[in-house]
Motif scaffolding. Structure first.
Motif, mmCIF file in Angstrom:
data_model
loop_
_atom_site.group_PDB
_atom_site.id
_atom_site.type_symbol
_atom_site.label_atom_id
_atom_site.label_comp_id
_atom_site.label_asym_id
_atom_site.label_seq_id
_atom_site.Cartn_x
_atom_site.Cartn_y
_atom_site.Cartn_z
ATOM 1 N N SER A 243 -15.815 7.301 -34.099
ATOM 2 C CA SER A 243 -15.181 6.113 -33.534
ATOM 3 C C SER A 243 -15.917 4.881 -34.029
ATOM 4 O O SER A 243 -17.015 4.967 -34.592
ATOM 5 C CB SER A 243 -15.200 6.161 -31.997
ATOM 6 N N GLU A 244 -15.331 3.722 -33.822
ATOM 7 C CA GLU A 244 -15.929 2.478 -34.293
ATOM 8 C C GLU A 244 -17.227 2.199 -33.535
ATOM 9 O O GLU A 244 -17.310 2.390 -32.328
ATOM 10 C CB GLU A 244 -14.951 1.323 -34.087
ATOM 11 N N GLY A 245 -18.245 1.727 -34.260
ATOM 12 C CA GLY A 245 -19.543 1.469 -33.653
ATOM 13 C C GLY A 245 -20.433 2.686 -33.700
ATOM 14 O O GLY A 245 -19.976 3.813 -33.942
ATOM 15 N N GLN A 246 -21.728 2.451 -33.478
ATOM 16 C CA GLN A 246 -22.692 3.547 -33.550
ATOM 17 C C GLN A 246 -23.618 3.585 -32.331
ATOM 18 O O GLN A 246 -24.754 4.041 -32.403
ATOM 19 C CB GLN A 246 -23.525 3.416 -34.843
ATOM 20 N N ASP A 247 -23.116 3.144 -31.198
ATOM 21 C CA ASP A 247 -23.924 3.191 -29.976
ATOM 22 C C ASP A 247 -24.305 4.612 -29.604
ATOM 23 O O ASP A 247 -25.373 4.858 -29.018
ATOM 24 C CB ASP A 247 -23.159 2.557 -28.812
ATOM 25 N N SER A 248 -23.445 5.569 -29.934
ATOM 26 C CA SER A 248 -23.721 6.960 -29.576
ATOM 27 C C SER A 248 -24.964 7.499 -30.269
ATOM 28 O O SER A 248 -25.523 8.518 -29.834
ATOM 29 C CB SER A 248 -22.513 7.834 -29.919
ATOM 30 N N GLN A 249 -25.404 6.844 -31.317
ATOM 31 C CA GLN A 249 -26.577 7.306 -32.060
ATOM 32 C C GLN A 249 -27.849 7.265 -31.202
ATOM 33 O O GLN A 249 -28.804 7.994 -31.460
ATOM 34 C CB GLN A 249 -26.785 6.448 -33.318
ATOM 35 N N ALA A 254 -28.162 13.007 -30.267
ATOM 36 C CA ALA A 254 -28.066 12.625 -31.675
ATOM 37 C C ALA A 254 -29.376 12.782 -32.432
ATOM 38 O O ALA A 254 -29.405 12.635 -33.662
ATOM 39 C CB ALA A 254 -27.576 11.181 -31.793
ATOM 40 N N SER A 255 -30.465 13.083 -31.742
ATOM 41 C CA SER A 255 -31.752 13.258 -32.427
ATOM 42 C C SER A 255 -32.679 14.086 -31.548
ATOM 43 O O SER A 255 -32.459 14.208 -30.339
ATOM 44 C CB SER A 255 -32.397 11.907 -32.749
ATOM 45 N N TYR A 267 -27.609 12.995 -36.845
ATOM 46 C CA TYR A 267 -26.489 12.072 -36.646
ATOM 47 C C TYR A 267 -25.830 11.774 -37.982
ATOM 48 O O TYR A 267 -26.497 11.403 -38.944
ATOM 49 C CB TYR A 267 -27.015 10.780 -36.021
ATOM 50 N N ASP A 268 -24.534 11.954 -38.041
ATOM 51 C CA ASP A 268 -23.764 11.636 -39.251
ATOM 52 C C ASP A 268 -22.960 10.374 -38.972
ATOM 53 O O ASP A 268 -21.974 10.404 -38.235
ATOM 54 C CB ASP A 268 -22.825 12.797 -39.595
ATOM 55 N N PRO A 269 -23.373 9.222 -39.544
ATOM 56 C CA PRO A 269 -22.700 7.951 -39.237
ATOM 57 C C PRO A 269 -21.318 7.827 -39.853
ATOM 58 O O PRO A 269 -20.500 7.020 -39.403
ATOM 59 C CB PRO A 269 -23.654 6.908 -39.815
ATOM 60 N N ASN A 270 -21.056 8.613 -40.890
ATOM 61 C CA ASN A 270 -19.777 8.481 -41.592
ATOM 62 C C ASN A 270 -19.303 9.865 -42.061
ATOM 63 O O ASN A 270 -19.333 10.179 -43.249
ATOM 64 C CB ASN A 270 -19.932 7.532 -42.794
ATOM 65 N N PRO A 271 -18.851 10.696 -41.143
ATOM 66 C CA PRO A 271 -18.455 12.052 -41.536
ATOM 67 C C PRO A 271 -17.259 12.047 -42.490
ATOM 68 O O PRO A 271 -16.311 11.281 -42.309
ATOM 69 C CB PRO A 271 -18.096 12.711 -40.202
ATOM 70 N N LYS A 272 -17.335 12.884 -43.497
ATOM 71 C CA LYS A 272 -16.287 12.978 -44.512
ATOM 72 C C LYS A 272 -15.361 14.159 -44.220
ATOM 73 O O LYS A 272 -15.810 15.208 -43.736
ATOM 74 C CB LYS A 272 -16.904 13.158 -45.906
ATOM 75 N N ALA A 273 -14.096 13.966 -44.523
ATOM 76 C CA ALA A 273 -13.134 15.049 -44.356
ATOM 77 C C ALA A 273 -13.463 16.172 -45.334
ATOM 78 O O ALA A 273 -13.748 15.925 -46.506
ATOM 79 C CB ALA A 273 -11.726 14.535 -44.586
#
Length: 295
Positions: A243-249, A254-255, A267-273
């Motif tokens: 989702s938009e934003g990275q507050d969940s990190q 996440a660690s 943590y994967d900030p930009n998961p790829k299909a």
């Protein structure tokens, strides 16, 4: 009748008598269920914790079927049947309270409603089914009149999974009873609800203890019997930012060490299909779906 047949029949009767001598209903309620005064509108609200998704009927059936289906150690079966039987008592308490809250209804309620034409058509908020269908008694429905559903219950045969569901049910149930406590100033109703709230406190602690015991034996991830080599281990401990934003990190998920102690969270900030672009074949003619036209 022959003497042998009489003896055999008497022997069967004695056996049945012994079998059923401990199956009985105690007339006294587990705890007091007596309101100070009738309140048909509140009776409608109280239906939620009787026949709603997280009501007493749900946990009663859930625990009993988990117990009846239990193939694990006998202490778990015994515990489940203990608490399932107690929940029968809670169902009876709530049904008794609702019936008393409906005393003298709907006549008085209709008279009061008539003073306010805006609410006259709905009898001041009383559930009409309490009078029309149930004869001034409780029903296995929620506060909106939706009938209780067996799909509210969980009995999977995996006790760790089931006990976690039980903890959720008791958490949601206690939350709803606490909210109902705040919605009335009737001392008698509050007295009964305070008992149910306390029992929900015990039951949450009970499930937490049972969960901890099972986790110590088999680990935190359920089912523990599946061979881990067959799961995609490269994504088993990765939190994906979808989702938009990275507050969940910033969360614990996440660690750091994973909760099962077998790996590290990442943590994967930009998961790829990783899959294909799905293109489905047309359905066969006898299905009569939408034909695929050439562009």
């Amino acid at each position: 009748m022959k003497t042998q047949e009489i003896f055999k029949k008497n022997k069967i009767n004695q056996k049945n008598k012994r079998s059923f001598q401990n199956v009985y209903h105690v007339k006294e309620l587990q705890y007091r269920a007596k309101p100070d005064k009738p309140d048909p509108v509140y009776a409608k609200k109280l239906q939620e914790v009787l026949g709603g998704q997280y009501g007493e009927i749900s946990v009663m059936m859930q625990y009993l079927f988990q117990g009846w289906n239990c193939r694990a150690e006998s202490k778990y079966r015994d515990m489940l049947l203990d608490i399932g039987t107690e929940e029968i008592a809670h169902v009876e308490m709530l049904a008794t309270m609702i019936a008393q809250l409906l005393d003298k209804a709907p006549v008085e309620e209709q008279e009061n409603a008539a003073k306010d034409p805006v609410i006259e058509s709905v009898m001041g908020g009383m559930n009409p089914q309490h009078a029309i269908v149930n004869g001034l008694g409780a029903s296995p429905n929620d506060s909106a009149g939706y009938p209780w559903n067996a799909r509210y219950t969980i009995a999977s045969g995996n006790l760790l999974a089931d006990f976690r569901a039980n903890l959720n049910a008791e958490s949601q149930g206690r939350l709803q009873v606490v909210r109902l406590y705040e919605m009335t100033d009737d001392a008698g109703v509050r007295d009964m609800l305070s008992f149910l709230i306390a029992r929900d406190t015990m039951h949450q602690n009970q499930w937490l203890a049972a969960i901890a015991e099972l986790e110590e034996k088999e680990g935190k991830v359920t089912p523990s019997t599946f061979e881990r080599q067959y799961e995609k281990s490269d994504v088993a401990y990765t939190f994906m930012n979808c989702s938009e934003g990275q507050d969940s990190q910033t969360g614990r998920w996440a660690s750091g060490p994973s909760m099962d102690g077998l790996s590290q969270f990442n943590y994967d900030p930009n998961p790829k299909a990783q899959g294909q672009n799905p293109t489905l074949n047309p359905a066969p003619g006898y299905i009569h779906g939408t034909p695929k036209f050439n562009q």
